[in-house]
Design an enzyme around this catalytic site. Sequence first.
Site, PDB file in Angstrom:
ATOM      1  N   SER A   1       4.863 154.446  35.766  1.00  0.00           N
ATOM      2  CA  SER A   1       4.572 155.128  34.504  1.00  0.00           C
ATOM      3  C   SER A   1       3.643 156.317  34.661  1.00  0.00           C
ATOM      4  CB  SER A   1       3.956 154.129  33.517  1.00  0.00           C
ATOM      5  OG  SER A   1       2.822 153.491  34.077  1.00  0.00           O
TER       6      SER A   1
ATOM      7  N   HIS B   1      -3.115 155.240  29.948  1.00  0.00           N
ATOM      8  CA  HIS B   1      -2.298 156.174  30.717  1.00  0.00           C
ATOM      9  C   HIS B   1      -2.762 157.605  30.415  1.00  0.00           C
ATOM     10  CE1 HIS B   1       0.442 152.719  31.125  1.00  0.00           C
ATOM     11  NE2 HIS B   1       0.904 153.355  32.195  1.00  0.00           N
TER      12      HIS B   1
END
Length: 264
Positions: free
Chosen positions: A40, A246
Amino acid sequence: MRRVKLPSVLAALGLAIMAGLGLSGPAQAAGPAYVALGDSYSAGNGAGNYDSASGDCHRSFNAFPYLWKNAHAPSSFADTSCSGAVTTDVTNYQLGPLNSTTGLVSLTIGGNDAGFADVMTTCNLGSDTDCVNRVNQAEDYARYTLPARLDATYNAIRAKAPNAKVVVLGYPHMYTLNVFCIGLSDTKHKKIDEAADVIDSVIANRAAAHGFVFGDVRTTFNGHELCSGDGYLHSLVVSPSWESYHPTATGHSSGYYPVFNANS
């Protein structure tokens, strides 16, 4: 009347002749054939502007692989990175675009093997002791199990792309330490950052052993982590939850891209 210099006239005439003949000036050389692999942190969870065709891989057009593609116009480009990927996902599902003409490969992998998502869940919901114990487990995995998994992945990449420059990027620290920050405790902050150091050290070591380049993004994220007040990283996101912890679009453009660009 304005006096026109002869060199200017000749230059303009030359351009007109070239245009009339269908000619142009020297063409800009295309960048090397480029393939983006990984988890990711390569796909761009958290960066927004997602490619709907990528489904649950959540690839973002704001992620560093697309930023590099847009800046360098590679002769070909493929992005097979995917949210949640572990090392075996790279070897089993992501290597299709690689071949002997591939000139550049980027990769982030290893965090999910070591249980990144479970670490963050435990540290959010559990006590300091729970968090420390879970991070210790992840660090042991990174030290003693992950190296062989990275070796297998790196060997598979080199076998498929024997002529490529491979840039392996690490993971940033999540927190700016020793500042007031609402949320997790200082103990948890320090332990989570310690885990990033352990896994980055392992990745850098194995990348060097295979002749790959390691890109250390802790340098560009330094001072911009959570608790800094800057927007390089998401903290806990309720919806969509997979954006939590993230890099944001800024984290990719100012954190990951400069490191990859400097090493590509």
